[in-house]
Design an enzyme around this catalytic site. Sequence first.
Site, PDB file in Angstrom:
ATOM      1  N   GLY A   1      22.593  -4.437   6.038  1.00 52.45           N
ATOM      2  CA  GLY A   1      21.375  -3.743   5.973  1.00 52.45           C
ATOM      3  C   GLY A   1      21.397  -2.609   4.553  1.00 52.45           C
ATOM      4  O   GLY A   1      22.428  -2.365   4.106  1.00 52.45           O
ATOM      5  N   ASP A   2      20.239  -1.939   4.537  1.00 53.82           N
ATOM      6  CA  ASP A   2      20.049  -0.961   3.327  1.00 53.82           C
ATOM      7  C   ASP A   2      20.966   0.229   3.608  1.00 53.82           C
ATOM      8  O   ASP A   2      21.452   0.664   2.742  1.00 53.82           O
ATOM      9  CB  ASP A   2      18.477  -0.319   3.339  1.00 53.82           C
ATOM     10  CG  ASP A   2      17.783  -1.369   2.424  1.00 53.82           C
ATOM     11  OD1 ASP A   2      18.475  -2.580   1.989  1.00 53.82           O
ATOM     12  OD2 ASP A   2      16.408  -1.219   2.371  1.00 53.82           O
ATOM     13  N   LEU A   3      20.778   0.543   4.742  1.00 51.04           N
ATOM     14  CA  LEU A   3      21.509   1.837   5.149  1.00 51.04           C
ATOM     15  C   LEU A   3      23.196   1.881   4.644  1.00 51.04           C
ATOM     16  O   LEU A   3      23.698   2.571   4.029  1.00 51.04           O
ATOM     17  CB  LEU A   3      21.302   2.566   6.539  1.00 51.04           C
ATOM     18  CG  LEU A   3      22.166   3.782   6.668  1.00 51.04           C
ATOM     19  CD1 LEU A   3      21.629   5.042   6.148  1.00 51.04           C
ATOM     20  CD2 LEU A   3      22.213   4.013   8.341  1.00 51.04           C
TER      21      LEU A   3
ATOM     22  N   LYS B   1       5.242  13.989   2.021  1.00 48.10           N
ATOM     23  CA  LYS B   1       5.419  12.969   1.192  1.00 48.10           C
ATOM     24  C   LYS B   1       4.529  13.232   0.156  1.00 48.10           C
ATOM     25  O   LYS B   1       3.442  13.740   0.153  1.00 48.10           O
ATOM     26  CB  LYS B   1       5.671  11.833   1.645  1.00 48.10           C
ATOM     27  CG  LYS B   1       6.819  11.561   2.524  1.00 48.10           C
ATOM     28  CD  LYS B   1       7.380  10.200   2.800  1.00 48.10           C
ATOM     29  CE  LYS B   1       8.681  10.116   3.647  1.00 48.10           C
ATOM     30  NZ  LYS B   1       9.914  10.536   3.136  1.00 48.10           N
TER      31      LYS B   1
ATOM     32  N   LYS C   1      19.304   8.220  13.181  1.00 47.05           N
ATOM     33  CA  LYS C   1      17.926   8.459  13.798  1.00 47.05           C
ATOM     34  C   LYS C   1      17.132   7.330  13.184  1.00 47.05           C
ATOM     35  O   LYS C   1      17.476   6.634  12.206  1.00 47.05           O
ATOM     36  CB  LYS C   1      17.408   9.642  12.866  1.00 47.05           C
ATOM     37  CG  LYS C   1      17.253   9.701  11.179  1.00 47.05           C
ATOM     38  CD  LYS C   1      16.612  10.889  10.999  1.00 47.05           C
ATOM     39  CE  LYS C   1      15.156  10.846  10.740  1.00 47.05           C
ATOM     40  NZ  LYS C   1      14.765  10.218   9.495  1.00 47.05           N
TER      41      LYS C   1
ATOM     42  N   HIS D   1      15.916  16.905  10.921  1.00 49.08           N
ATOM     43  CA  HIS D   1      16.247  17.975   9.816  1.00 49.08           C
ATOM     44  C   HIS D   1      15.761  19.305   9.753  1.00 49.08           C
ATOM     45  O   HIS D   1      16.332  20.324   9.499  1.00 49.08           O
ATOM     46  CB  HIS D   1      15.834  17.214   8.500  1.00 49.08           C
ATOM     47  CG  HIS D   1      16.203  15.908   8.366  1.00 49.08           C
ATOM     48  ND1 HIS D   1      17.290  15.287   8.890  1.00 49.08           N
ATOM     49  CD2 HIS D   1      15.510  14.632   7.647  1.00 49.08           C
ATOM     50  CE1 HIS D   1      17.263  13.891   8.514  1.00 49.08           C
ATOM     51  NE2 HIS D   1      16.238  13.579   7.823  1.00 49.08           N
TER      52      HIS D   1
HETATM   53  C1  BG6 Z   1      15.598  10.607   6.070  1.00 50.87           C
HETATM   54  C2  BG6 Z   1      13.932  10.400   6.426  1.00 50.87           C
HETATM   55  O1  BG6 Z   1      16.028  11.075   7.148  1.00 50.87           O
HETATM   56  O2  BG6 Z   1      15.528  12.010   4.909  1.00 50.87           O
HETATM   57  C3  BG6 Z   1      13.394  10.155   4.830  1.00 50.87           C
HETATM   58  O3  BG6 Z   1      13.742   9.250   7.353  1.00 50.87           O
HETATM   59  C4  BG6 Z   1      13.357  10.939   3.850  1.00 50.87           C
HETATM   60  O4  BG6 Z   1      11.790   9.827   4.993  1.00 50.87           O
HETATM   61  C5  BG6 Z   1      14.982  11.678   3.891  1.00 50.87           C
HETATM   62  O5  BG6 Z   1      12.838  10.901   2.481  1.00 50.87           O
HETATM   63  C6  BG6 Z   1      15.177  12.922   3.123  1.00 50.87           C
HETATM   64  O6  BG6 Z   1      16.291  12.900   2.615  1.00 50.87           O
HETATM   65  P1  BG6 Z   1      16.997  13.956   1.303  1.00 50.87           P
HETATM   66  O7  BG6 Z   1      18.471  13.898   1.833  1.00 50.87           O
HETATM   67  O8  BG6 Z   1      16.611  13.001   0.368  1.00 50.87           O
HETATM   68  O9  BG6 Z   1      16.358  15.004   1.657  1.00 50.87           O
END
Ligand code: BG6
Length: 499
Positions: free
Chosen positions: A16-18, A349, A157, A249
């Site tokens: 997958g992507d991650l 966003k 997550k 976060h």
């Molecule tokens: C991810 C979210 O955990 O963090 C995303 O699922 C978000 O939606 C991303 O864009 C932001 O991460 P960073 O490191 O780019 O601030």
Amino acid sequence: MTEMKSSIMVIFGASGDLAHIKIFPALYSLWEDGFFPDKFFIVGFARTDMDDETFRKTVFSALNVNCRKKPISEDEFLNFSKHVFYLTSKYDDGSSYDKLGGFIESKAKEYNISKNVIYYLSTPPSVYINVIDGIKNANLTSYEYKGENFSRIVIEKPFGYDYESAKNLNSKILSVFKEEEVYRIDHYLGKETVQNIFAFRFSNAIFEPIWNNKFIDHIQISSLESIGVGFRAGYFDKAGIIRDMMQNHMMQLLASVAIEPPAIFDADDIRNEKAKLLKSIRPLSLNDVKNFTVRGQYDRGTLDNKPVISYKEEDGIPANSTTDTYVALKLFIDNYRWAGVPFYLRSGKRLKKHKTEIAVYFKKLPYSLYGKDGIEKIKQNSIIITIQPNEGISINFGAKAPGFKVDIEPVNMVFNYKSSFKLTPPDAYERLIYDIILGDQTLFARYDDTLIAWQFITSIINGWSKTETPVFPNYEAGSWGPEEADGLINADGRNWNNA
Ligand code: BG6
């Protein structure tokens, strides 16, 4: 320093992507920097039918797009790829886990290593339970945790959907693994700038004495993105910003900036302090949810001079979606240090600017020597901790502008990572995966802080379900968010830091 033990990492969802965007680039960088244990093997476990060689090719292509060390030549990759294997498997199929067990046994025998295994769940959350059951039923944790050998589990997550589901997921995990074997990833904790919040507060004598309600007027925590929902419609439309950013976060940033100094700098003490802090957040009544939270969803607009579509027009988003792509909220922490200090949090966003920062505003002058307009004119002192981009910290104060008149102007003292340290910090995943292999849980969420954060966030989600949904969309892409979010902070005589 703790020694890194030879081990085997199993990546569920490896195709997958991650895995391709974050996990393998981090693993490659660690390998290249010499941060692999003596013997270390990575085995991908996923549904896509592939053999080792085909899988390695996909990893190679991904590294050349996503790795900090790119470009990577085939020769360079060849040595790394000797650590990488792949098993075509099904998440709900016992025989796939038996095959995995066979792989672990054979590698351990062939290389004469202990069966130290790290299970990395990089799958959609819908299969977490299948994977945990699969590991358990095939006795793949029977290599047991005895201080010598280990089995660890890494979970990405979203960790649950609300308080109840997070609690159930926790119970499930803890029925198979011990808390000291569980690594819940919040990649913000792997960011250098987030780790530096502790260093800034606790390794300098000048800041901590003023880090409290006697001197601080309020704190703003902002994580603003200009990107939209991208290709993650399926996940995001069910989550919204409240679950995607606020529960994890943003709560971790809040905890980092507000916790008490731990007795010692270790995983348990730091996480004890975080849990204590999160527990001190004042619960929101239904009325508070109405007055202290604002939801938004982006409309069409313009970003970088280009037109962008609205959230509802994004691929895979229902035309009647009521999902939040922006949330602002105000909260209080009821403890001795922070009583009375409002914390304003916002995340969204498709906003005008990409920035994550913590802005600490100090109290206004009690009295001005510079005439009756002075107090109004002289800006509040502030410390802005920029998490990204342009990582750094600035301290803002007033200075006399040169000339015969007494004119106080705001000026900044700036620390910038790039110019001070002259290197690009490692990606958050590099640090986190390094710590997972090492067995250091300091930068990972513990079961209790995860649940306490969920309790607070779930009260907001429940409150929203009892109040009228705003008419969405309610902010233009490329703006700073809904007007109501300005109203939230302006009502207290304050403004968002939109610099
Ligand atoms: C991810 C979210 O955990 O963090 C995303 O699922 C978000 O939606 C991303 O864009 C932001 O991460 P960073 O490191 O780019 O601030």
